[in-house]
Design a protein around this motif. Structure first.
Motif, short mmCIF file in Angstrom:
data_model
loop_
_atom_site.label_atom_id
_atom_site.label_comp_id
_atom_site.label_asym_id
_atom_site.label_seq_id
_atom_site.Cartn_x
_atom_site.Cartn_y
_atom_site.Cartn_z
N LEU A 54 1.58 -30.32 21.98
CA LEU A 54 1.34 -31.70 22.43
C LEU A 54 0.48 -32.48 21.45
O LEU A 54 0.42 -33.71 21.49
N ALA A 76 4.53 -27.18 25.94
CA ALA A 76 3.80 -27.97 26.94
C ALA A 76 4.83 -28.48 27.93
O ALA A 76 6.01 -28.61 27.60
N VAL A 77 4.35 -28.81 29.12
CA VAL A 77 5.28 -29.45 30.07
C VAL A 77 5.37 -30.94 29.78
O VAL A 77 6.43 -31.54 29.86
N GLY A 78 4.22 -31.56 29.42
CA GLY A 78 4.23 -32.98 29.07
C GLY A 78 4.85 -33.15 27.69
O GLY A 78 4.65 -32.31 26.81
N LEU A 101 3.31 -23.09 34.00
CA LEU A 101 1.88 -23.41 33.94
C LEU A 101 1.36 -24.09 35.20
O LEU A 101 0.20 -24.50 35.27
N ARG A 237 -2.94 -36.40 31.79
CA ARG A 237 -3.05 -37.00 30.46
C ARG A 237 -4.13 -38.07 30.51
O ARG A 237 -4.19 -38.87 31.46
N HIS A 284 -9.28 -29.67 27.43
CA HIS A 284 -7.83 -29.59 27.69
C HIS A 284 -7.37 -28.12 27.80
O HIS A 284 -6.60 -27.64 26.96
N SER A 287 -3.82 -25.09 31.18
CA SER A 287 -2.87 -23.96 31.20
C SER A 287 -3.42 -22.74 30.46
O SER A 287 -2.67 -21.79 30.18
C1 DGY Z 1 0.99 -29.50 29.17
O1 DGY Z 1 1.71 -28.48 29.22
O2 DGY Z 1 1.48 -30.62 29.15
C2 DGY Z 1 -0.49 -29.28 29.17
O3 DGY Z 1 -1.19 -30.43 28.94
C3 DGY Z 1 -0.90 -28.18 28.24
O4 DGY Z 1 -0.47 -27.00 28.77
#
Ligand code: DGY
Length: 318
Positions: A54, A76-78, A101, A237, A284, A287
């Protein structure tokens, strides 16, 4: 036939690297420090796939520097760090790591919530500073969590996992999420407009993605609606909160406290935020457990492998 090439932008758990090596010629930055933009632009020139973080900006310039690229697999998921529209236009698959996560991030949101409610970090600093001279009736009085109202902004996987944990604290759950189907949620959760949630909730936790619609979703007007005893938690975020407005609200004790794992201009943190006692600050790490980061690595690897082998990846976003 020669193996396809992948570039991995930062050190990730070893099992993921080993899995990638079964399929790809692996070029990886094995440092915990980020690669320079220059090196990244050079590394993607020959890459068929990219496993990025990310913190890497995967914009038009970078995608244009990668003529062979078929997959951007985000660890990352985002995925607000990726120009998904341009990648789609170029026929590049963009993948992420949802699901794996969820529980770790929900745990961390709760850790921040509890830390803020009960002065955990301040108490720890106090003891370490040698200031604890014995039990005091008025020392570090916080607010109970049990039986209070939890407001969740963003009722996706992580928002729901945070809500599930609230049942152990007999909490009323309010949520704001214009994209969610209320039928998919337990009946006892109550949908609310954002102003109502801000007014009614004792604890507010943010779990929305960063989009043009959610940027500064929480600003001065929303903070002004919150209870003076409210705690605001953000593990999603940073730019979802107007950080300047939050600093003002914390300084004026408009709200009781904030627990932050993410920042508007990450990794920059305004100097004033560092001086405030009513905020808990984390780097941050939502996860950041061994199990979850390994699962994220393996899912990111499977995404890239599936795209390269012409299969549907487990988690594609475009
Ligand atoms: C995500 O995955 O978007 C988190 O911010 C980091 O794991």
């Amino acid at each position: 036939m020669s193996k396809p090439r992948i570039y991995v932008t930062r050190l990730i758990p070893e099992p993921a690297l080993r899995r990638l090596e079964e399929v790809f010629v692996l070029d990886a930055n094995r440092e915990s420090a980020p690669v320079s933009r220059e090196r990244l632009l050079e590394a993607v020139r020959e890459a068929d796939a990219l496993l990025c973080l990310l913190t890497d900006s995967i914009d038009k310039e970078l995608l244009d520097a990668a003529p062979r690229l078929k997959c951007v697999s985000n660890y990352a998921v985002g995925y607000n760090n990726i120009d998904v529209d341009y990648a789609t236009q170029r026929g590049i698959a963009v993948c992420n790591t949802p699901g794996v996560l969820t529980e770790s991030t929900a745990d961390l949101a709760w850790s921040l919530l509890m830390s803020c409610a009960r002065h955990i970090v301040e108490g720890d600093n106090y003891v370490r500073a040698g200031k604890f001279t014995g039990w005091e009736p008025m020392l570090f009085l916080g607010n109970d969590v049990y039986g209070k109202t939890l407001g969740i902004i963003g009722m996706g996987r992580i928002g729901r996992a945070v809500a599930r944990r609230a049942s152990g604290f007999a909490m009323r759950v309010l949520y704001f999420d214009p994209t969610v189907d209320p039928e998919s949620l337990p009946q006892e959760y109550q949908a609310a407009e954002l102003p109502q949630l801000c007014q009614d909730a004792d604890f507010i936790s943010i779990h929305a993605p960063l989009t043009p619609q959610t940027r500064h979703l929480i600003g001065a007007p929303e903070l002004a609606l919150m209870k003076q005893t409210a705690v605001l938690v953000n593990t999603a975020r940073g730019p979802i909160i107007d950080e300047a407005a939050l600093i003002q609200a914390l300084r004026d004790k408009r709200i009781a406290a904030a627990g932050l794992d993410v920042y508007e201009f990450e990794p920059q943190i305004p100097a004033e935020l560092l001086t405030l006692a009513n905020v808990v600050l984390l780097p941050h790490i939502g996860s950041a457990s061994w199990e979850t980061r390994t699962k994220m690595g393996l899912l990111a690897a499977e995404n890239a492998i599936a795209v390269i082998e012409g299969r549907t990846p487990p988690a594609r976003v475009n």
